[in-house]
Design a protein around this motif. Structure first.
Motif, PDB file in Angstrom:
ATOM      1  N   TYR A  88     -24.600   6.868  11.550  1.00  0.00           N
ATOM      2  CA  TYR A  88     -26.057   6.999  11.444  1.00  0.00           C
ATOM      3  C   TYR A  88     -26.738   6.567  12.747  1.00  0.00           C
ATOM      4  O   TYR A  88     -27.652   7.238  13.245  1.00  0.00           O
ATOM      5  CB  TYR A  88     -26.584   6.152  10.286  1.00  0.00           C
ATOM      6  N   ASP A  89     -26.308   5.441  13.292  1.00  0.00           N
ATOM      7  CA  ASP A  89     -26.938   4.915  14.505  1.00  0.00           C
ATOM      8  C   ASP A  89     -26.814   5.897  15.669  1.00  0.00           C
ATOM      9  O   ASP A  89     -27.777   6.148  16.401  1.00  0.00           O
ATOM     10  CB  ASP A  89     -26.307   3.578  14.896  1.00  0.00           C
ATOM     11  N   VAL A  90     -25.625   6.447  15.851  1.00  0.00           N
ATOM     12  CA  VAL A  90     -25.381   7.365  16.968  1.00  0.00           C
ATOM     13  C   VAL A  90     -26.164   8.665  16.766  1.00  0.00           C
ATOM     14  O   VAL A  90     -26.701   9.230  17.724  1.00  0.00           O
ATOM     15  CB  VAL A  90     -23.874   7.643  17.107  1.00  0.00           C
ATOM     16  N   SER A  91     -26.248   9.119  15.530  1.00  0.00           N
ATOM     17  CA  SER A  91     -26.987  10.351  15.240  1.00  0.00           C
ATOM     18  C   SER A  91     -28.481  10.149  15.450  1.00  0.00           C
ATOM     19  O   SER A  91     -29.177  11.020  15.979  1.00  0.00           O
ATOM     20  CB  SER A  91     -26.719  10.802  13.804  1.00  0.00           C
ATOM     21  N   GLU A  92     -28.983   8.997  15.031  1.00  0.00           N
ATOM     22  CA  GLU A  92     -30.404   8.704  15.181  1.00  0.00           C
ATOM     23  C   GLU A  92     -30.795   8.581  16.640  1.00  0.00           C
ATOM     24  O   GLU A  92     -31.940   8.855  17.015  1.00  0.00           O
ATOM     25  CB  GLU A  92     -30.736   7.406  14.443  1.00  0.00           C
ATOM     26  N   ASP A  93     -29.848   8.214  17.487  1.00  0.00           N
ATOM     27  CA  ASP A  93     -30.119   8.081  18.919  1.00  0.00           C
ATOM     28  C   ASP A  93     -30.680   9.376  19.493  1.00  0.00           C
ATOM     29  O   ASP A  93     -31.597   9.365  20.316  1.00  0.00           O
ATOM     30  CB  ASP A  93     -28.832   7.684  19.641  1.00  0.00           C
ATOM     31  N   GLY A  94     -30.120  10.505  19.079  1.00  0.00           N
ATOM     32  CA  GLY A  94     -30.633  11.805  19.501  1.00  0.00           C
ATOM     33  C   GLY A  94     -30.286  12.199  20.925  1.00  0.00           C
ATOM     34  O   GLY A  94     -30.743  13.239  21.412  1.00  0.00           O
ATOM     35  N   GLY A  95     -29.463  11.401  21.590  1.00  0.00           N
ATOM     36  CA  GLY A  95     -29.172  11.678  22.989  1.00  0.00           C
ATOM     37  C   GLY A  95     -27.851  12.373  23.242  1.00  0.00           C
ATOM     38  O   GLY A  95     -27.461  12.557  24.401  1.00  0.00           O
ATOM     39  N   TYR A  96     -27.156  12.772  22.169  1.00  0.00           N
ATOM     40  CA  TYR A  96     -25.824  13.349  22.335  1.00  0.00           C
ATOM     41  C   TYR A  96     -25.810  14.833  21.981  1.00  0.00           C
ATOM     42  O   TYR A  96     -26.325  15.244  20.937  1.00  0.00           O
ATOM     43  CB  TYR A  96     -24.808  12.598  21.468  1.00  0.00           C
ATOM     44  N   ASP A  97     -25.208  15.623  22.862  1.00  0.00           N
ATOM     45  CA  ASP A  97     -25.030  17.044  22.570  1.00  0.00           C
ATOM     46  C   ASP A  97     -24.012  17.242  21.458  1.00  0.00           C
ATOM     47  O   ASP A  97     -24.113  18.191  20.678  1.00  0.00           O
ATOM     48  CB  ASP A  97     -24.558  17.791  23.831  1.00  0.00           C
ATOM     49  N   LEU A  98     -23.030  16.359  21.396  1.00  0.00           N
ATOM     50  CA  LEU A  98     -21.972  16.483  20.394  1.00  0.00           C
ATOM     51  C   LEU A  98     -21.467  15.098  20.019  1.00  0.00           C
ATOM     52  O   LEU A  98     -21.262  14.243  20.889  1.00  0.00           O
ATOM     53  CB  LEU A  98     -20.807  17.328  20.935  1.00  0.00           C
ATOM     54  N   ILE A  99     -21.263  14.895  18.720  1.00  0.00           N
ATOM     55  CA  ILE A  99     -20.649  13.670  18.203  1.00  0.00           C
ATOM     56  C   ILE A  99     -19.312  14.065  17.584  1.00  0.00           C
ATOM     57  O   ILE A  99     -19.244  14.967  16.747  1.00  0.00           O
ATOM     58  CB  ILE A  99     -21.546  12.981  17.164  1.00  0.00           C
ATOM     59  N   ILE A 100     -18.240  13.384  18.000  1.00  0.00           N
ATOM     60  CA  ILE A 100     -16.885  13.728  17.589  1.00  0.00           C
ATOM     61  C   ILE A 100     -16.294  12.591  16.776  1.00  0.00           C
ATOM     62  O   ILE A 100     -16.410  11.411  17.144  1.00  0.00           O
ATOM     63  CB  ILE A 100     -15.988  13.998  18.811  1.00  0.00           C
ATOM     64  N   CYS A 101     -15.653  12.937  15.674  1.00  0.00           N
ATOM     65  CA  CYS A 101     -14.851  11.967  14.926  1.00  0.00           C
ATOM     66  C   CYS A 101     -13.646  12.706  14.372  1.00  0.00           C
ATOM     67  O   CYS A 101     -13.505  13.914  14.563  1.00  0.00           O
ATOM     68  CB  CYS A 101     -15.666  11.307  13.812  1.00  0.00           C
ATOM     69  N   GLY A 102     -12.778  11.979  13.677  1.00  0.00           N
ATOM     70  CA  GLY A 102     -11.577  12.644  13.192  1.00  0.00           C
ATOM     71  C   GLY A 102     -10.941  11.959  12.002  1.00  0.00           C
ATOM     72  O   GLY A 102     -11.330  10.852  11.614  1.00  0.00           O
ATOM     73  N   THR A 103      -9.980  12.651  11.440  1.00  0.00           N
ATOM     74  CA  THR A 103      -9.090  12.244  10.363  1.00  0.00           C
ATOM     75  C   THR A 103      -9.719  12.396   8.991  1.00  0.00           C
ATOM     76  O   THR A 103     -10.930  12.506   8.837  1.00  0.00           O
ATOM     77  CB  THR A 103      -8.552  10.803  10.509  1.00  0.00           C
ATOM     78  N   TYR A 104      -8.850  12.360   8.003  1.00  0.00           N
ATOM     79  CA  TYR A 104      -9.237  12.604   6.617  1.00  0.00           C
ATOM     80  C   TYR A 104     -10.169  11.524   6.063  1.00  0.00           C
ATOM     81  O   TYR A 104     -10.797  11.718   5.008  1.00  0.00           O
ATOM     82  CB  TYR A 104      -7.966  12.652   5.742  1.00  0.00           C
ATOM     83  N   GLN A 105     -10.293  10.382   6.731  1.00  0.00           N
ATOM     84  CA  GLN A 105     -11.111   9.290   6.204  1.00  0.00           C
ATOM     85  C   GLN A 105     -12.607   9.458   6.495  1.00  0.00           C
ATOM     86  O   GLN A 105     -13.429   8.768   5.898  1.00  0.00           O
ATOM     87  CB  GLN A 105     -10.642   7.951   6.795  1.00  0.00           C
ATOM     88  N   MET A 106     -12.969  10.373   7.367  1.00  0.00           N
ATOM     89  CA  MET A 106     -14.355  10.477   7.823  1.00  0.00           C
ATOM     90  C   MET A 106     -15.209  11.570   7.181  1.00  0.00           C
ATOM     91  O   MET A 106     -16.433  11.543   7.316  1.00  0.00           O
ATOM     92  CB  MET A 106     -14.375  10.667   9.342  1.00  0.00           C
ATOM     93  N   PRO A 107     -14.650  12.565   6.504  1.00  0.00           N
ATOM     94  CA  PRO A 107     -15.504  13.689   6.080  1.00  0.00           C
ATOM     95  C   PRO A 107     -16.649  13.326   5.145  1.00  0.00           C
ATOM     96  O   PRO A 107     -17.737  13.907   5.251  1.00  0.00           O
ATOM     97  CB  PRO A 107     -14.528  14.655   5.407  1.00  0.00           C
ATOM     98  N   ASP A 108     -16.455  12.395   4.217  1.00  0.00           N
ATOM     99  CA  ASP A 108     -17.549  12.030   3.314  1.00  0.00           C
ATOM    100  C   ASP A 108     -18.718  11.425   4.088  1.00  0.00           C
ATOM    101  O   ASP A 108     -19.891  11.734   3.829  1.00  0.00           O
ATOM    102  CB  ASP A 108     -17.065  11.036   2.254  1.00  0.00           C
TER     103      ASP A 108
END
Length: 400
Positions: A120-140
């Motif tokens: 949430y914090d990184v998304s609210e920042d609004g300064g990123y063209d792309l946010i990357i994460c991975g693995t089965y634990q993150m989709p929810d």
């Protein structure tokens, strides 16, 4: 009479002037009509490409540098997919194509509550063209946040849970079942080659997985099918650590596999936890290890590297480079899944170092033949992502 003729001539001249005036005004009206038509056509042409931009975007401006955030639901140093992704981003940074920040969020149960808040914090920042994460634990977590920030773009690797449900998310998937098939062929050939130290005559190999989940079992189903293509009677001892950080439980499993069931090759598919199985192989002096996701022979200590036969490669770093290549070319996949296999360089197997030194010519030929068979469609490896029940049935049928 003359007056009458003069009057008639005057009338004729008036009608002529009116007729000329009418002819002069008509082109003016036509010109106005043409201009209106031209303006309408221009507006229609301008609007058409706008609808097409949902699937095809203009190529990125030359010299475009993207600002990227990489959220690790664990820690770097796993010598696996987190490190692989980091290597791809580091390459993009070195090439002057991105600026990025990596946020290590930790991988324990105590760390998990921070994953959502960090996203949430990184998304609210609004300064990123792309946010990357991975693995089965993150989709929810990602689904919740991506829904709240529809204008923010996201990429998630190694997961296909909510494909298409958010038009601002691209899912990067890998044919780890195909990679598993190659590793299985290799392991089945090696486990009966008693010319190699620490190899016994029993056709038994081990698989230490992370969480009992479709993604991990996708490796496993390929591993078993590849091994059975060489030896239908081979046994595979499968156990799960239920996380990706507990090396102690993986070592315990490895020791049991080796001492109780005569496993002489163990494939660790559990992130950092799987390295405990390598420690078991080293400690007993009676077995070998196979790495996963990255070339673990390069990243291990010398003693662990020495007992690592090869590694199955999930080239997450390459896939991130590919994603930006496509983006720069105007080809985007938001709201879609992209599957990368052997042909695309998404997965593979290490074929130099210990593999080259220890594998016989026959073993190398068998692995190459298996790879070609997958590429030309002669072999279609089953997937736990689409048939989890088959993976469980197959797993249970080959236990020692």
């Amino acid at each position: 009479m003359k007056k009458i003729l003069a009057l008639l001539l005057a009338l004729v001249m008036v009608f002529s002037l009116v007729a000329c005036a009418s002819k002069t005004e008509t082109p003016a009206t036509e010109t106005t009509t043409e201009e209106t038509a031209t303006e309408t056509t221009t507006e229609e042409k301008t609007e058409e490409p706008a609808a097409e931009e949902t699937t095809e975007e203009p190529a990125a401006e030359e010299g475009k540098v993207y600002n990227v955030a990489y959220l690790v639901n664990g820690n770097l140093g796993d010598k696996s997919f987190f490190d692989s992704a980091e290597a791809g981003l580091a390459q993009l940074k070195a090439d002057g194509r991105i600026d990025y920040v990596t946020i290590e969020m930790g991988g324990t149960d105590e760390d998990q509550p921070t994953w959502l808040s960090t996203l949430y914090d990184v998304s609210e920042d609004g300064g990123y063209d792309l946010i990357i994460c991975g693995t089965y634990q993150m989709p929810d977590y990602l689904k919740e946040v991506a829904t709240q920030y529809p204008d923010q773009l996201y990429a998630i690797f190694d997961d296909t849970t909510y494909v298409g449900e958010n038009k601002n998310v691209v899912n990067l998937s890998y044919r780890q079942n195909d990679m598993g098939y190659l590793v299985g062929v290799f392991a089945a050939c090696m486990t009966v080659d008693t010319n190699i130290a620490n190899i016994n005559e029993d056709a038994v190999v081990g698989f230490v997985g992370g969480v009992d989940s479709p993604v991990i079992n996708d490796f496993l189903i390929g591993f078993i099918e590849g091994a059975q293509s060489v030896n239908p009677d081979i046994k595979v001892d499968t156990r799960y650590t239920n996380d990706y950080v507990d090396t102690a439980i993986a070592k315990e499993y490895g020791l049991s596999m080796i001492n109780d069931n005569k496993c002489d090759i163990i494939w660790g598919v559990a992130g950092n936890a799987g390295n405990g199985a390598a420690e078991a192989a080293l400690e007993t002096g009676k077995a070998w290890f196979i790495g996963v996701d990255s070339d673990q022979e390069l990243t291990f200590s010398p003693d662990l590297a020495a007992i690592t036969l090869t590694s199955g490669l999930k080239n997450i770093g390459n896939s991130l480079v590919w994603l930006f290549d496509e983006w720069d070319a105007g080809r985007t996949y938001w709201g879609q899944v992209v599957e990368l296999g052997i042909a695309e360089g998404g997965v593979g197997i290490v074929t130099d170092k210990n593999y080259d030194k220890l594998a016989s010519a026959e073993t190398k030929a068998a692995v190459e033949a298996a790879q070609n068979a997958i590429l030309n469609g002669e072999v279609v490896v089953d997937s736990a992502l689409t048939n989890q029940d088959l993976a469980v049935e197959l797993r249970d049928s080959v236990r020692p």
